[in-house]
Scaffold this motif. Structure first.
Motif, PDB file in Angstrom:
ATOM      1  N   SER A   1       0.822  -1.207   0.000  1.00  0.00           N
ATOM      2  CA  SER A   1       0.000   0.000   0.000  1.00  0.00           C
ATOM      3  C   SER A   1       0.857   1.258   0.000  1.00  0.00           C
ATOM      4  N   LEU A   2       1.993   1.215   0.694  1.00  0.00           N
ATOM      5  CA  LEU A   2       2.882   2.379   0.732  1.00  0.00           C
ATOM      6  C   LEU A   2       3.455   2.676  -0.651  1.00  0.00           C
ATOM      7  N   VAL A   3       3.924   1.642  -1.344  1.00  0.00           N
ATOM      8  CA  VAL A   3       4.463   1.845  -2.690  1.00  0.00           C
ATOM      9  C   VAL A   3       3.354   2.292  -3.647  1.00  0.00           C
ATOM     10  N   SER A   4       2.162   1.712  -3.470  1.00  0.00           N
ATOM     11  CA  SER A   4       1.025   2.115  -4.291  1.00  0.00           C
ATOM     12  C   SER A   4       0.690   3.583  -4.085  1.00  0.00           C
ATOM     13  N   ALA A   5       0.730   4.045  -2.832  1.00  0.00           N
ATOM     14  CA  ALA A   5       0.432   5.447  -2.549  1.00  0.00           C
ATOM     15  C   ALA A   5       1.440   6.368  -3.214  1.00  0.00           C
ATOM     16  N   ALA A   6       2.716   5.972  -3.228  1.00  0.00           N
ATOM     17  CA  ALA A   6       3.736   6.791  -3.887  1.00  0.00           C
ATOM     18  C   ALA A   6       3.472   6.896  -5.390  1.00  0.00           C
ATOM     19  N   ALA A   7       3.050   5.782  -6.012  1.00  0.00           N
ATOM     20  CA  ALA A   7       2.737   5.809  -7.440  1.00  0.00           C
ATOM     21  C   ALA A   7       1.520   6.690  -7.714  1.00  0.00           C
ATOM     22  N   TYR A   8       0.494   6.566  -6.882  1.00  0.00           N
ATOM     23  CA  TYR A   8      -0.693   7.394  -7.057  1.00  0.00           C
ATOM     24  C   TYR A   8      -0.370   8.875  -6.855  1.00  0.00           C
ATOM     25  N   ALA A   9       0.511   9.190  -5.891  1.00  0.00           N
ATOM     26  CA  ALA A   9       0.884  10.583  -5.659  1.00  0.00           C
ATOM     27  C   ALA A   9       1.606  11.168  -6.870  1.00  0.00           C
ATOM     28  N   SER A  10       2.522  10.394  -7.449  1.00  0.00           N
ATOM     29  CA  SER A  10       3.218  10.856  -8.652  1.00  0.00           C
ATOM     30  C   SER A  10       2.233  11.080  -9.791  1.00  0.00           C
ATOM     31  N   ALA A  11       1.250  10.200  -9.920  1.00  0.00           N
ATOM     32  CA  ALA A  11       0.241  10.361 -10.963  1.00  0.00           C
ATOM     33  C   ALA A  11      -0.606  11.607 -10.719  1.00  0.00           C
ATOM     34  N   ALA A  12      -0.955  11.876  -9.457  1.00  0.00           N
ATOM     35  CA  ALA A  12      -1.770  13.057  -9.150  1.00  0.00           C
ATOM     36  C   ALA A  12      -1.024  14.342  -9.491  1.00  0.00           C
TER      37      ALA A  12
ATOM     38  N   GLY B   1       0.210   1.333 -12.402  1.00  0.00           N
ATOM     39  CA  GLY B   1       1.144   0.697 -11.477  1.00  0.00           C
ATOM     40  C   GLY B   1       0.648   0.741 -10.045  1.00  0.00           C
ATOM     41  N   GLY B   2       0.109   1.903  -9.636  1.00  0.00           N
ATOM     42  CA  GLY B   2      -0.464   1.999  -8.299  1.00  0.00           C
ATOM     43  C   GLY B   2      -1.642   1.069  -8.105  1.00  0.00           C
TER      44      GLY B   2
ATOM     45  N   GLY C   1      -3.756  12.613 -26.880  1.00  0.00           N
ATOM     46  CA  GLY C   1      -2.586  12.986 -27.664  1.00  0.00           C
ATOM     47  C   GLY C   1      -1.447  13.545 -26.852  1.00  0.00           C
ATOM     48  N   ARG C   2      -1.588  13.583 -25.525  1.00  0.00           N
ATOM     49  CA  ARG C   2      -0.545  14.119 -24.657  1.00  0.00           C
ATOM     50  C   ARG C   2       0.256  12.981 -24.021  1.00  0.00           C
ATOM     51  N   ARG C   3       1.577  13.068 -24.123  1.00  0.00           N
ATOM     52  CA  ARG C   3       2.421  12.063 -23.476  1.00  0.00           C
ATOM     53  C   ARG C   3       2.304  12.139 -21.955  1.00  0.00           C
ATOM     54  N   ALA C   4       2.086  13.351 -21.443  1.00  0.00           N
ATOM     55  CA  ALA C   4       1.935  13.498 -19.994  1.00  0.00           C
ATOM     56  C   ALA C   4       0.724  12.726 -19.490  1.00  0.00           C
ATOM     57  N   TRP C   5      -0.331  12.667 -20.297  1.00  0.00           N
ATOM     58  CA  TRP C   5      -1.524  11.911 -19.906  1.00  0.00           C
ATOM     59  C   TRP C   5      -1.211  10.434 -19.791  1.00  0.00           C
ATOM     60  N   TRP C   6      -0.473   9.907 -20.761  1.00  0.00           N
ATOM     61  CA  TRP C   6      -0.159   8.488 -20.737  1.00  0.00           C
ATOM     62  C   TRP C   6       0.835   8.156 -19.623  1.00  0.00           C
ATOM     63  N   SER C   7       1.689   9.113 -19.266  1.00  0.00           N
ATOM     64  CA  SER C   7       2.562   8.905 -18.112  1.00  0.00           C
ATOM     65  C   SER C   7       1.746   8.797 -16.834  1.00  0.00           C
ATOM     66  N   ALA C   8       0.731   9.675 -16.702  1.00  0.00           N
ATOM     67  CA  ALA C   8      -0.146   9.607 -15.533  1.00  0.00           C
ATOM     68  C   ALA C   8      -0.931   8.307 -15.521  1.00  0.00           C
ATOM     69  N   VAL C   9      -1.388   7.865 -16.693  1.00  0.00           N
ATOM     70  CA  VAL C   9      -2.119   6.601 -16.780  1.00  0.00           C
ATOM     71  C   VAL C   9      -1.230   5.436 -16.358  1.00  0.00           C
ATOM     72  N   ALA C  10       0.029   5.450 -16.802  1.00  0.00           N
ATOM     73  CA  ALA C  10       0.953   4.371 -16.431  1.00  0.00           C
ATOM     74  C   ALA C  10       1.206   4.354 -14.924  1.00  0.00           C
TER      75      ALA C  10
ATOM     76  N   GLY D   1     -13.107   7.089 -12.477  1.00  0.00           N
ATOM     77  CA  GLY D   1     -12.384   7.772 -11.414  1.00  0.00           C
ATOM     78  C   GLY D   1     -11.199   8.555 -11.947  1.00  0.00           C
ATOM     79  N   LEU D   2     -10.498   8.001 -12.934  1.00  0.00           N
ATOM     80  CA  LEU D   2      -9.341   8.679 -13.506  1.00  0.00           C
ATOM     81  C   LEU D   2      -9.756   9.944 -14.252  1.00  0.00           C
ATOM     82  N   LEU D   3     -10.814   9.857 -15.059  1.00  0.00           N
ATOM     83  CA  LEU D   3     -11.279  11.013 -15.820  1.00  0.00           C
ATOM     84  C   LEU D   3     -11.887  12.077 -14.905  1.00  0.00           C
TER      85      LEU D   3
END
Length: 321
Positions: free
Chosen positions: A11-22, A56-57, A43-52, A205-207
């Motif tokens: 859960s801790l690692v998941s929270a770090a991934a979610y925080a980076s995505a936020a 992961g989270g 069409g934005r690479r930043a969007w797909w980075s957030a999705v990735a 939830g993501l959108l």
């Protein structure tokens, strides 16, 4: 290794991934026009980075739900906000404020009290098909109500995002336990329906969070952080047979932990909102007169290194050389 320890670590690692995505979603929202549709985001690479990062989270979160109950795993999601504080500050080129540290400490203390009362055994109960359909229908009704036009759309969309994410976690636990514990056939209408609901709620939830972050990161993320574990805990306690350790005696520390966590989240959201309002792109202190944008524009020409405060005034012809 103890199942609770594994659940907490994941859960801790998941929270770090979610925080980076936020943080990535918030920066993307600040650079995207308000009327931009979903296709523009694709069409934005930043969007797909957030999705990735979100994916992961989510995978780590699913693994945590295998080893710990909803009442244990979901409160740890509040650490997403705690991790987002230094990450957001670093992205903005500033230091973490004293108020943000206070909010972080209060949130951690509250989480500690909540974890003491959470169930510590691995989950075994799953939702039946009627229960899953009822949860899905109820969630859709709540989200439709929160998404209606009106005041404070960002906070309402954030609440809807947190609820859908929490429900998706509860449904994911049913999938995980059913598949790994072989509580029924691997291919059944129940699991197919639950999988479809998980996919729909996870994407919703993501959108919804992406639209909520258009007003900033602090307050929307705080609302998401609070709504997510509440929605999951309601399902866990009402339908999955989860219980708080210590019986009724555990309600007092749970209440204290809830109050401390809420207070910490409020402090974090206020500090981040104030920082976003008064700090420059590199975290500089506001200059004299910065509180009155129109006076700055009219009194003198805008320097080349300052942001355009009122586009319609800057485009107007100005006399003089």
């Amino acid at each position: 290794m103890n199942a609770t320890v594994i659940a907490v670590a994941l859960s801790l690692v998941s929270a770090a991934a979610y925080a980076s995505a936020a943080v990535a979603q918030s920066r993307l929202a600040a650079r995207t026009e308000r009327n931009a549709g979903v296709l523009r985001l694709l069409g934005r690479r930043a969007w797909w980075s957030a999705v990735a990062l979100n994916a992961g989270g989510a995978l780590l979160h699913v693994a945590a739900l295998k080893y710990g109950p909803l009442t244990l795993v979901q409160p740890l999601g509040a650490l997403t906000l705690v991790a987002a504080v230094p990450l957001g500050a670093r992205a903005a080129g500033r230091r973490v404020t004293r108020t943000e540290w206070r909010g972080t400490i209060l949130t951690l203390l509250g989480l500690g009290a909540l974890l003491m009362t959470a169930g510590g055994t691995a989950p075994h109960e799953t939702l039946s098909l009627p229960e899953a359909l009822a949860v899905g229908a109820g969630t859709m009704a709540v989200v439709a109500g929160l998404s209606r036009p009106g005041a404070r759309p960002g906070l309402r969309h954030a609440a809807a995002s947190g609820i859908t994410s929490g429900v998706a976690s509860a449904l994911t636990q049913t999938l995980t336990v059913s598949v790994t514990d072989h509580t029924g056939p691997l291919f059944s209408w129940r699991l197919v329906v639950v999988a479809l609901l998980v996919s729909a709620f996870a994407m919703s939830g993501l959108l919804l969070s992406q639209t909520a972050y258009r007003g900033g990161l602090g307050a929307p993320l705080a609302v998401v952080t609070l709504a997510n574990p509440v929605a999951a805990a309601v399902i866990g306690l009402a339908l999955l047979g989860e219980r708080l350790q210590g019986g009724t005696a555990s309600l007092f520390p749970a209440l204290l932990g809830t109050v401390a966590s809420v207070r910490g989240v409020i402090l974090l959201s206020r500090a981040q909102a104030q920082t976003s309002a008064v700090a420059g792109p590199a975290g500089d202190e506001p200059k004299p007169g910065a509180g009155s944008p129109s006076r700055v524009v009219i009194a003198s020409r805008r320097p080349m290194d300052q942001p355009m405060l009122w586009p319609e005034l800057d485009r107007a012809p100005v006399g003089g050389p």
